[in-house]
Motif scaffolding. Structure first.
Motif, PDB file in Angstrom:
ATOM      1  N   ILE A   1      -3.834   1.544   3.567  1.00  0.00           N
ATOM      2  CA  ILE A   1      -2.857   2.587   3.224  1.00  0.00           C
ATOM      3  C   ILE A   1      -2.408   3.318   4.489  1.00  0.00           C
ATOM      4  O   ILE A   1      -1.208   3.572   4.676  1.00  0.00           O
ATOM      5  CB  ILE A   1      -3.475   3.573   2.214  1.00  0.00           C
TER       6      ILE A   1
ATOM      7  N   SER B   1       0.799  -1.230   0.000  1.00  0.00           N
ATOM      8  CA  SER B   1       0.000   0.000   0.000  1.00  0.00           C
ATOM      9  C   SER B   1       0.829   1.277   0.000  1.00  0.00           C
ATOM     10  O   SER B   1       0.282   2.363  -0.183  1.00  0.00           O
ATOM     11  CB  SER B   1      -0.942   0.007   1.215  1.00  0.00           C
TER      12      SER B   1
ATOM     13  N   SER C   1      -9.832  -0.988   2.485  1.00  0.00           N
ATOM     14  CA  SER C   1      -8.781  -0.606   1.538  1.00  0.00           C
ATOM     15  C   SER C   1      -8.113   0.698   1.943  1.00  0.00           C
ATOM     16  O   SER C   1      -6.899   0.849   1.852  1.00  0.00           O
ATOM     17  CB  SER C   1      -9.376  -0.478   0.129  1.00  0.00           C
TER      18      SER C   1
ATOM     19  N   PHE D   1       3.464  -1.346 -15.218  1.00  0.00           N
ATOM     20  CA  PHE D   1       3.597  -1.820 -13.841  1.00  0.00           C
ATOM     21  C   PHE D   1       4.906  -2.573 -13.665  1.00  0.00           C
ATOM     22  O   PHE D   1       5.305  -3.375 -14.512  1.00  0.00           O
ATOM     23  CB  PHE D   1       2.426  -2.744 -13.497  1.00  0.00           C
TER      24      PHE D   1
ATOM     25  N   LEU E   1       4.883  -0.306  -3.104  1.00  0.00           N
ATOM     26  CA  LEU E   1       4.500  -0.699  -4.466  1.00  0.00           C
ATOM     27  C   LEU E   1       3.753   0.415  -5.187  1.00  0.00           C
ATOM     28  O   LEU E   1       3.995   0.675  -6.378  1.00  0.00           O
ATOM     29  CB  LEU E   1       3.644  -1.969  -4.420  1.00  0.00           C
ATOM     30  N   LEU E   2       2.862   1.110  -4.457  1.00  0.00           N
ATOM     31  CA  LEU E   2       2.114   2.211  -5.072  1.00  0.00           C
ATOM     32  C   LEU E   2       3.034   3.363  -5.443  1.00  0.00           C
ATOM     33  O   LEU E   2       2.920   3.941  -6.536  1.00  0.00           O
ATOM     34  CB  LEU E   2       1.007   2.685  -4.121  1.00  0.00           C
ATOM     35  N   ASP E   3       3.941   3.719  -4.549  1.00  0.00           N
ATOM     36  CA  ASP E   3       4.876   4.816  -4.839  1.00  0.00           C
ATOM     37  C   ASP E   3       5.784   4.471  -6.018  1.00  0.00           C
ATOM     38  O   ASP E   3       6.101   5.321  -6.853  1.00  0.00           O
ATOM     39  CB  ASP E   3       5.726   5.127  -3.607  1.00  0.00           C
TER      40      ASP E   3
ATOM     41  N   ASN F   1       5.139   2.688  -8.580  1.00  0.00           N
ATOM     42  CA  ASN F   1       4.431   2.696  -9.864  1.00  0.00           C
ATOM     43  C   ASN F   1       3.672   3.989 -10.145  1.00  0.00           C
ATOM     44  O   ASN F   1       3.002   4.098 -11.175  1.00  0.00           O
ATOM     45  CB  ASN F   1       3.465   1.506  -9.930  1.00  0.00           C
ATOM     46  N   LYS F   2       3.797   4.945  -9.256  1.00  0.00           N
ATOM     47  CA  LYS F   2       3.109   6.226  -9.448  1.00  0.00           C
ATOM     48  C   LYS F   2       3.628   6.931 -10.702  1.00  0.00           C
ATOM     49  O   LYS F   2       4.833   7.070 -10.906  1.00  0.00           O
ATOM     50  CB  LYS F   2       3.327   7.111  -8.217  1.00  0.00           C
TER      51      LYS F   2
END
Length: 325
Positions: free
Chosen positions: A298, A125, A294, A138, A128-130, A132-133
């Motif tokens: 985060i 959360s 969800s 991906f 991985l999110l940062d 692929n920002k």
């Protein structure tokens, strides 16, 4: 560095009077059930579903389908950082016990079942999110999941684990809506029909770094396969009752949290792709807010970054780089 961390194991009963501790991740399955005005009814209904499912699967010498009950114990694992004395809530799992009301025996089931981890929240959360920002394709960060995997392996090989548990853990999760699963022709008397996915998922890769492999089975009267993560021999290391205690517990949670998959009105066929938008399903009477969960994941990932990853960065990187079982 092998003595960089020690563990403290605490346990609490999961029953209709359960209240989450301050260190429990509020997105954890059992903690979600114990919130709000319907908390006690949620818990009571969940435990009834677990017991009913156990008795359906353990049908031999059980003519009235009421011989057994399942007790659940929440196992909370704190990670003690030796160098600076910090303590962080590392892992939370469930342990099952089987009550035979005919013989008055109480036997241990499987430890693991549900799996909760703040560091996993951080990995998926935040990290991985940062990573692929604003990216067009991906990708996975370098060494993704290695710290978490080493922490888990360090725990299950620790004296603390071996002093408290007889067998290696089994973790039971939902199948992925991104994969297609097909029947193999193999069928186990308790686990049911075995399925295989069409490829390897990110979750499989992540749990592999924890030292776990996976097999997918759809038990009798289920409508979708479950993912069983384990380290030894899933079919040989555990008794039928131990396996049933995990199936009944985790299938119940999945019916509550993913009814589109596990409480669908038709069963998976020869080929099966889970769909969280599937409309032909039934709802349980148990209240659950999936969208809130969800968002909280985060928040918990950021909490982990601030209170565990950043303050201990040098210690963690050096330890994980040199870790060996």
């Amino acid at each position: 560095m092998s003595k960089a961390f020690t563990f403290t194991i605490k346990s609490s009963r999961f029953d209709e009077n359960y209240n989450p501790s301050e260190n429990t991740r509020i997105t954890t399955n059992f903690a979600n059930l114990a919130r709000g005005s319907n908390r006690q009814e949620n818990l009571r209904n969940t435990l009834a579903m677990i017991n009913n499912r156990f008795n359906t699967l353990a049908h031999w010498d059980n003519p009235k389908s009421d011989r057994y009950a399942v007790e659940l114990e929440i196992i909370s694992v704190e990670m003690n950082i030796v160098e600076n004395g910090d303590v962080f809530p590392a892992i939370e799992i469930l342990k099952t016990y089987i009550i035979d009301k005919k013989t008055q025996e109480r036997t241990e089931g499987i430890v693991g079942n549900n799996f909760s981890s703040y560091v996993r929240d951080y990995d998926f959360s935040v990290l991985l999110l940062d990573h692929n920002k604003d990216q067009t394709t991906f990708s996975i960060p370098e060494n993704f999941g290695e710290l978490h995997g080493n922490i888990f392996k360090h725990f299950v090989n620790s004296n603390e684990y071996n002093d408290n548990f007889r067998k290696q853990p089994v973790i039971c999760l939902s199948v992925s809506s991104k994969d297609i699963y097909h029947r193999t022709g193999n069928e186990h008397p308790v686990l049911g029909i075995e399925y295989q996915p069409n490829g390897s998922s990110l979750t499989e890769m992540y749990f592999n770094k924890m030292g776990l492999k996976v097999r997918y089975f759809m038990p009798k009267n289920s409508v979708a396969p479950l993912a069983f993560y384990f380290s030894g021999d899933l079919l040989g290391d555990y008794t039928n009752h131990e396996l049933i205690s995990t199936i009944s517990t985790m299938e119940t949670f999945q019916k509550i949290y993913r009814p589109e998959i596990y409480n669908a009105n038709s069963a998976a066929g020869q080929y099966y792709q889970p769909d969280l938008n599937h409309q032909d399903h039934s709802l349980t009477k148990i209240v659950y807010d999936r969208e809130e969960r969800s968002q909280l994941a985060i928040e918990q990932g950021k909490f982990t970054e601030e209170h565990f990853i950043k303050p201990n960065k040098a210690i963690l990187e050096q330890w994980s780089a040199n870790y060996a079982i």
